[in-house]
Design a protein around this motif. Sequence first.
Motif, PDB file in Angstrom:
ATOM      1  N   LEU A  60      76.513  24.340  10.958  1.00  9.37           N
ATOM      2  CA  LEU A  60      75.423  23.398  11.273  1.00  9.37           C
ATOM      3  C   LEU A  60      74.075  24.102  11.151  1.00  9.37           C
ATOM      4  O   LEU A  60      73.120  23.568  10.587  1.00  9.37           O
ATOM      5  CB  LEU A  60      75.597  22.838  12.694  1.00  9.37           C
ATOM      6  N   GLU A  61      74.051  25.307  11.676  1.00  3.53           N
ATOM      7  CA  GLU A  61      72.829  26.117  11.616  1.00  3.53           C
ATOM      8  C   GLU A  61      72.396  26.309  10.156  1.00  3.53           C
ATOM      9  O   GLU A  61      71.213  26.181   9.824  1.00  3.53           O
ATOM     10  CB  GLU A  61      73.174  27.474  12.256  1.00  3.53           C
ATOM     11  N   GLU A  63      73.001  24.350   7.610  1.00  4.31           N
ATOM     12  CA  GLU A  63      72.450  23.101   7.042  1.00  4.31           C
ATOM     13  C   GLU A  63      71.043  22.854   7.578  1.00  4.31           C
ATOM     14  O   GLU A  63      70.166  22.396   6.842  1.00  4.31           O
ATOM     15  CB  GLU A  63      73.364  21.907   7.354  1.00  4.31           C
ATOM     16  N   LEU A  64      70.839  23.156   8.851  1.00  6.86           N
ATOM     17  CA  LEU A  64      69.500  22.962   9.420  1.00  6.86           C
ATOM     18  C   LEU A  64      68.506  23.895   8.735  1.00  6.86           C
ATOM     19  O   LEU A  64      67.376  23.510   8.425  1.00  6.86           O
ATOM     20  CB  LEU A  64      69.527  23.196  10.935  1.00  6.86           C
ATOM     21  N   ASP A  65      68.957  25.118   8.471  1.00  3.31           N
ATOM     22  CA  ASP A  65      68.094  26.070   7.762  1.00  3.31           C
ATOM     23  C   ASP A  65      67.716  25.536   6.381  1.00  3.31           C
ATOM     24  O   ASP A  65      66.575  25.630   5.946  1.00  3.31           O
ATOM     25  CB  ASP A  65      68.800  27.423   7.579  1.00  3.31           C
ATOM     26  N   GLU A  66      68.729  24.992   5.687  1.00  2.37           N
ATOM     27  CA  GLU A  66      68.461  24.472   4.341  1.00  2.37           C
ATOM     28  C   GLU A  66      67.483  23.299   4.387  1.00  2.37           C
ATOM     29  O   GLU A  66      66.605  23.168   3.543  1.00  2.37           O
ATOM     30  CB  GLU A  66      69.778  24.023   3.675  1.00  2.37           C
ATOM     31  N   THR A 316      79.200  17.968   8.479  1.00  2.00           N
ATOM     32  CA  THR A 316      79.347  19.428   8.423  1.00  2.00           C
ATOM     33  C   THR A 316      80.547  19.947   9.234  1.00  2.00           C
ATOM     34  O   THR A 316      81.300  20.792   8.722  1.00  2.00           O
ATOM     35  CB  THR A 316      78.028  20.085   8.864  1.00  2.00           C
ATOM     36  N   PRO A 317      80.784  19.477  10.473  1.00  2.00           N
ATOM     37  CA  PRO A 317      81.945  20.005  11.208  1.00  2.00           C
ATOM     38  C   PRO A 317      83.261  19.788  10.471  1.00  2.00           C
ATOM     39  O   PRO A 317      84.195  20.579  10.603  1.00  2.00           O
ATOM     40  CB  PRO A 317      81.928  19.224  12.528  1.00  2.00           C
ATOM     41  N   LEU A 318      83.297  18.731   9.676  1.00  5.73           N
ATOM     42  CA  LEU A 318      84.513  18.440   8.921  1.00  5.73           C
ATOM     43  C   LEU A 318      84.823  19.531   7.897  1.00  5.73           C
ATOM     44  O   LEU A 318      85.985  19.787   7.583  1.00  5.73           O
ATOM     45  CB  LEU A 318      84.288  17.097   8.204  1.00  5.73           C
ATOM     46  N   LEU A 319      83.777  20.178   7.412  1.00  4.41           N
ATOM     47  CA  LEU A 319      83.987  21.276   6.460  1.00  4.41           C
ATOM     48  C   LEU A 319      84.817  22.376   7.102  1.00  4.41           C
ATOM     49  O   LEU A 319      85.750  22.911   6.500  1.00  4.41           O
ATOM     50  CB  LEU A 319      82.645  21.896   6.056  1.00  4.41           C
TER      51      LEU A 319
END
Length: 427
Positions: A60-61, A63-66, A316-319
């Motif tokens: 998650l972090e 994706e937030l960074d991206e 994202t958690p599903l990944l």
Amino acid sequence: MSDPGPYQNTEAWALAADRADPLSTMREEFVFPRDRDGAPLVYLCGNSLGLMPKAVPALLEEELDEWGRLGVEAHLQSRRPWFSYHEQFRETGARLVGARPGEVVMMNSLTVNLHLMLVSFYRPAGRRHKIVIERAAFPSDTYAVATHLATRGYDPAEALIQLAPDPGRATIATESVERLLAERGDEIALVLLPGVQYYTGQLFDIPRITAAAQRAGAVAGFDLAHAAGNVPLALHDWGVDFAAWCSYKYLNAGSGAIAGCFVHERHGKDLAIPRYAGWWGNDPATRFRLHLNESFLPREGADGWQISNPPLLSMTPLLASIEQFDRVGMAALRAKSLRLTGYLEYLIDQLGGGRIEQITPRDPAARGAQLSLLVRDGARALFDRLRAGHVLGDFRQPDVIRLSPAPIYNSFHDVWQAGRALAEALR
Ligand SMILES: Cc1ncc(COP(=O)(O)O)c(C=O)c1O
């Protein structure tokens, strides 16, 4: 480590079984909640809400960074481009349920996907307009099918056939489903049954029911909320028309996580099937032509049923979760699950019946991980005592306790502790 042999009701046996378990290290990949007093909880509730994989926060972090780093350009330039984010599950999502790539898409939530499937696959015509579900179906499924009957002008009181359990039993025999379809098949447009029934834990015979429904000229759809990640599935080979499932139970992707949807290849190739259209179901080659592209051209396969762009943070958690299932494989999980749930059954049997009756089938082939226990006299009080003994299952009104050892993170020692706590709670 060598197998410790036939079940024994001792802590030493449970610990030896864990040492012999090839999947025992998977447990370290999950965060286990603790009880309010800080004591470890025996978590047997994966059939309701699975535990969090430890890999989730970092993903998650990232994706937030991206998002922060790239803004809108992350759609195409981030390390996992958002434009095609859902495509990351094309292979792994398909393997999970025994499908071909392209037959599965991760999108929306379970009930929403059921609605989308009913829009496309409930095609009443004259006498053939009825829908079959089980009598004690999960309420959301009953509401969904009743809505589709009502919005097409049918009275659910007439057009909804609710299969009752067999006399004197909590479960529904496959023969009863087959008999109904043989006798009244010409009235039935669609069958929507569970893979694993949420209340009783019964695993339905999906291939036989699919064959019987299709022989009768009906569509076969399944709600796999309690089956995905719990039992091996072969949706493509079984010829299932459609299926939908959630990802927050055995699939451990967090409450309200993005759900799954299966559309058999023979339907996925048929671009003329009516559906609720949205831009994400459109051919990606022309998806971004926006107002220049007025007519909807569905993408082939389950992807063509998408409506909106994928919600990144819910996906994202599903990944993390699907990667674990793909790494371990459903065959290995099922092998452990049969032994783990069998151990729970063995321990419950040792309590000597009386107040507790297992309503889940005793045949391991006819159930998944969950055992549903019907409790006579004071079911809620027994559940509360179990909870006070640091065992977390769940309670279903009016008198059923569900315990579900999830093979991906539960241990034989967990199950042994639950058995001990149950014995104490009954005292
Ligand atoms: C069998 C079954 N169907 C449907 C649902 C509803 O799921 P959602 O809230 O994801 O639509 C659930 C939720 O637990 C369920 O167990």
